[in-house]
Design a protein around this motif. Structure first.
Motif, mmCIF file in Angstrom:
data_model
loop_
_atom_site.group_PDB
_atom_site.id
_atom_site.type_symbol
_atom_site.label_atom_id
_atom_site.label_comp_id
_atom_site.label_asym_id
_atom_site.label_seq_id
_atom_site.Cartn_x
_atom_site.Cartn_y
_atom_site.Cartn_z
ATOM 1 N N ILE A 250 -48.487 9.913 -17.624
ATOM 2 C CA ILE A 250 -47.654 11.111 -17.524
ATOM 3 C C ILE A 250 -46.535 10.938 -16.501
ATOM 4 O O ILE A 250 -45.393 11.342 -16.736
ATOM 5 N N ALA A 251 -46.848 10.323 -15.361
ATOM 6 C CA ALA A 251 -45.882 10.266 -14.258
ATOM 7 C C ALA A 251 -44.766 9.256 -14.496
ATOM 8 O O ALA A 251 -43.611 9.515 -14.147
ATOM 9 N N ARG A 252 -45.077 8.111 -15.060
ATOM 10 C CA ARG A 252 -44.057 7.069 -15.169
ATOM 11 C C ARG A 252 -42.890 7.438 -16.079
ATOM 12 O O ARG A 252 -41.735 7.212 -15.701
ATOM 13 N N PRO A 253 -43.125 7.984 -17.269
ATOM 14 C CA PRO A 253 -41.962 8.401 -18.073
ATOM 15 C C PRO A 253 -41.097 9.437 -17.361
ATOM 16 O O PRO A 253 -39.872 9.426 -17.491
ATOM 17 N N ARG A 254 -41.724 10.303 -16.588
ATOM 18 C CA ARG A 254 -40.951 11.298 -15.840
ATOM 19 C C ARG A 254 -40.082 10.647 -14.767
ATOM 20 O O ARG A 254 -39.038 11.178 -14.391
ATOM 21 N N ALA A 255 -40.519 9.497 -14.270
ATOM 22 C CA ALA A 255 -39.749 8.765 -13.263
ATOM 23 C C ALA A 255 -38.816 7.734 -13.886
ATOM 24 O O ALA A 255 -38.146 6.996 -13.170
ATOM 25 N N GLY A 256 -38.780 7.689 -15.220
ATOM 26 C CA GLY A 256 -37.908 6.742 -15.894
ATOM 27 C C GLY A 256 -38.450 5.335 -15.925
ATOM 28 O O GLY A 256 -37.691 4.375 -16.042
ATOM 29 N N LEU A 257 -39.775 5.188 -15.817
ATOM 30 C CA LEU A 257 -40.409 3.879 -15.792
ATOM 31 C C LEU A 257 -41.268 3.673 -17.035
ATOM 32 O O LEU A 257 -41.696 4.634 -17.675
ATOM 33 N N SER A 258 -41.513 2.423 -17.341
ATOM 34 C CA SER A 258 -42.355 2.095 -18.486
ATOM 35 C C SER A 258 -43.826 2.220 -18.113
ATOM 36 O O SER A 258 -44.234 1.884 -16.999
ATOM 37 N N LEU A 310 -68.083 20.009 -21.210
ATOM 38 C CA LEU A 310 -66.853 19.364 -21.671
ATOM 39 C C LEU A 310 -65.633 20.159 -21.224
ATOM 40 O O LEU A 310 -64.641 19.583 -20.752
ATOM 41 N N ALA A 311 -65.708 21.489 -21.344
ATOM 42 C CA ALA A 311 -64.582 22.330 -20.919
ATOM 43 C C ALA A 311 -64.340 22.193 -19.419
ATOM 44 O O ALA A 311 -63.190 22.074 -18.972
ATOM 45 N N ALA A 312 -65.422 22.177 -18.637
ATOM 46 C CA ALA A 312 -65.283 22.050 -17.189
ATOM 47 C C ALA A 312 -64.734 20.678 -16.813
ATOM 48 O O ALA A 312 -63.860 20.557 -15.943
ATOM 49 N N ALA A 313 -65.231 19.621 -17.472
ATOM 50 C CA ALA A 313 -64.766 18.268 -17.173
ATOM 51 C C ALA A 313 -63.299 18.100 -17.541
ATOM 52 O O ALA A 313 -62.512 17.519 -16.780
ATOM 53 N N ALA A 314 -62.914 18.610 -18.702
ATOM 54 C CA ALA A 314 -61.517 18.502 -19.127
ATOM 55 C C ALA A 314 -60.601 19.297 -18.206
ATOM 56 O O ALA A 314 -59.503 18.843 -17.852
ATOM 57 N N THR A 315 -61.045 20.479 -17.797
ATOM 58 C CA THR A 315 -60.253 21.297 -16.877
ATOM 59 C C THR A 315 -60.109 20.617 -15.526
ATOM 60 O O THR A 315 -59.019 20.586 -14.932
ATOM 61 N N GLY A 316 -61.206 20.061 -15.029
ATOM 62 C CA GLY A 316 -61.149 19.349 -13.759
ATOM 63 C C GLY A 316 -60.235 18.144 -13.815
ATOM 64 O O GLY A 316 -59.456 17.886 -12.887
ATOM 65 N N ALA A 317 -60.315 17.393 -14.910
ATOM 66 C CA ALA A 317 -59.445 16.229 -15.068
ATOM 67 C C ALA A 317 -57.988 16.648 -15.112
ATOM 68 O O ALA A 317 -57.124 16.029 -14.465
ATOM 69 N N ALA A 318 -57.685 17.699 -15.867
ATOM 70 C CA ALA A 318 -56.297 18.179 -15.968
ATOM 71 C C ALA A 318 -55.782 18.650 -14.614
ATOM 72 O O ALA A 318 -54.630 18.372 -14.241
ATOM 73 N N ALA A 319 -56.616 19.357 -13.856
ATOM 74 C CA ALA A 319 -56.203 19.843 -12.535
ATOM 75 C C ALA A 319 -55.916 18.675 -11.593
ATOM 76 O O ALA A 319 -54.920 18.694 -10.843
ATOM 77 N N LEU A 320 -56.759 17.662 -11.623
ATOM 78 C CA LEU A 320 -56.540 16.504 -10.758
ATOM 79 C C LEU A 320 -55.269 15.752 -11.145
ATOM 80 O O LEU A 320 -54.513 15.309 -10.276
ATOM 81 N N VAL A 321 -55.038 15.622 -12.432
ATOM 82 C CA VAL A 321 -53.829 14.933 -12.880
ATOM 83 C C VAL A 321 -52.587 15.689 -12.421
ATOM 84 O O VAL A 321 -51.636 15.098 -11.884
ATOM 85 N N LEU A 322 -52.587 16.998 -12.604
ATOM 86 C CA LEU A 322 -51.434 17.808 -12.185
ATOM 87 C C LEU A 322 -51.221 17.740 -10.671
ATOM 88 O O LEU A 322 -50.085 17.734 -10.193
ATOM 89 N N LEU A 323 -52.311 17.708 -9.920
ATOM 90 C CA LEU A 323 -52.202 17.617 -8.462
ATOM 91 C C LEU A 323 -51.643 16.261 -8.042
ATOM 92 O O LEU A 323 -50.730 16.177 -7.205
ATOM 93 N N LEU A 324 -52.160 15.206 -8.630
ATOM 94 C CA LEU A 324 -51.782 13.863 -8.202
ATOM 95 C C LEU A 324 -50.359 13.486 -8.602
ATOM 96 O O LEU A 324 -49.672 12.770 -7.862
ATOM 97 N N ILE A 325 -49.893 13.946 -9.760
ATOM 98 C CA ILE A 325 -48.543 13.559 -10.177
ATOM 99 C C ILE A 325 -47.476 14.231 -9.319
ATOM 100 O O ILE A 325 -46.312 13.816 -9.339
ATOM 101 N N LYS A 326 -47.866 15.242 -8.555
ATOM 102 C CA LYS A 326 -46.905 15.900 -7.665
ATOM 103 C C LYS A 326 -46.745 15.173 -6.330
ATOM 104 O O LYS A 326 -45.845 15.491 -5.556
ATOM 105 N N VAL A 327 -47.630 14.212 -6.080
ATOM 106 C CA VAL A 327 -47.541 13.458 -4.826
ATOM 107 C C VAL A 327 -46.380 12.475 -4.929
ATOM 108 O O VAL A 327 -46.321 11.669 -5.852
#
Length: 380
Positions: A250-258, A310-327
């Motif tokens: 998710i992060a690399r295309p936003r930064a213009g990277l492959s 599954l819902a909790a795991a997917a939600t947790g994964a999505a939250a972590l991804v959103l948090l980390l890509i903002k760093v």
């Protein structure tokens, strides 16, 4: 009692053997120049030997012989396929191989596991084997990418292997459980040499061997509760590697990277940029893998509902991804952000093609990042 003594003996043997082999292979690699040399895109500042993965694989296979009486055809094929993948990784450590060759071998190895009876079993038709092969290959390479900081891959493997072994034991697969226990112990023995500051790297031989075993083992473990429980189990036992891969994709295309280039923008590097030390990063990822793995065992034991988990795991994964890509981990170009003591200018010096072609951290100490490569320079 006998089975527990067998597991404890196998684990102790794998731990000690991995430790001793790592020490010996480290000296051999230094003599023969099988090392990862410092470079402008690397964090370490001295030649560091590879071949840690060889120590792990040999220790696991040697100590795992006690579990052979419990092996069935699926486990035998899994072990052979993992060894083949490890050998390809070793070739890449010694002399970089073509990515297509490596991918073909991984697909063939994963296909062998599927033909032996390993299926995700979610769709119920021809799509199951196709998705299973793709999933094993992707996760094996995701774990390979997770090996990007001292101690991270090994600590995640220790937690993931132990808890996957618990799920396998609950299902009655003693052979698979013993194999995974020895894998965790072997990684722990290697971790003595890979803990920050690392004196040895596992290389592709180790990370692909571990990733393939963990991904395929998750496929071989059957859980009650239908498709949702199955998906929850697969996600939970590979939680850290999955989140790390999603962050990069998710992060690399936003930064213009492959997405197909390596870089210091993985989850571990983002945690490092948030102020954690390298050991703290490794322990944090280990804790995340352990917590997710415990939930996976709960699903395998039918103590946690598949849908909600599954819902909790997917939600947790999505939250972590959103948090980390903002760093912020990508250094700005000089025109946008002048070089300071915290962002060093690009330095050019001869260096061999790096094993880990990494983008530097923006906020990490200079000792952790080497020289900074700005985005405009990277694109060129």
């Amino acid at each position: 009692m006998a089975s527990w003594l067998t597991a404890a003996g196998a684990a102790l043997g794998a731990l000690l053997l991995a430790d001793m082999l790592s020490a010996g292979l480290s000296r051999y690699a230094l003599r023969r120049g099988i090392v990862d040399r410092p470079g402008v895109r690397k964090a370490h500042d001295r030649p560091t030997p590879y071949l840690g993965g060889v120590a792990i694989a040999v220790a696991v296979l040697a100590a795992g012989t006690v579990s052979i009486p419990y092996w069935d055809r699926r486990i035998t094929v899994l072990v052979v396929a993992a060894v083949v993948v490890a050998l390809v990784g070793l070739l890449d450590d010694l002399r970089p191989t073509h990515p297509v060759f490596r991918l073909v071998v991984e697909v063939v190895a994963a296909t062998a596991v599927v033909l032996a009876g390993g299926r995700i079993g979610v769709f119920g038709h021809w799509l199951d084997p196709v998705v299973t092969v793709a999933w094993i290959v992707v996760l094996a390479n995701s774990f390979n990418l997770l090996d990007n900081m001292d101690g991270t891959a090994a600590t995640v493997a220790v937690a993931g292997g132990c808890l996957s072994a618990g799920a396998a034991y609950l299902e009655g697969q003693r052979g698979l459980a013993l194999l995974l226990i020895t894998l965790s112990a072997g990684c722990l023995g290697f971790l003595v040499h890979n803990w920050a500051p690392a004196r040895m790297f596992m290389g592709d031989a180790g990370s692909l061997f571990i990733g393939f075993l963990l991904a395929a083992a998750a496929v071989l473990v059957r859980v009650p509760g239908g498709a949702t429980a199955r998906l929850a189990e697969l996600l939970l036992f590979t939680f850290v590697a999955t989140v790390d891969t999603l962050v990069v994709v998710i992060a690399r295309p936003r930064a213009g990277l492959s997405c197909f280039t390596a870089g210091t923008d993985h989850a571990a590097h983002r945690l490092r940029a948030m102020g954690l030390t390298v050991p703290q990063v490794a322990l944090t990822l280990c804790a995340a893998a352990g917590l997710a793995g415990l939930c996976g065992v709960g699903v395998a034991a039918a103590r946690l509902p598949g849908v909600l988990t599954l819902a909790a795991a997917a939600t947790g994964a999505a939250a972590l991804v959103l948090l980390l890509i903002k760093v912020p981990v990508y250094a700005a170009a000089p025109a946008e952000e002048p070089a300071t003591a915290d962002v060093l200018p690009l330095t050019v010096r001869p260096a061999p093609e790096p094993r880990h072609r990494d983008l530097p951290l923006r906020n990490a100490p200079a000792s952790d990042r080497g020289s900074v490569l700005h985005l405009d320079e990277w694109r060129r």
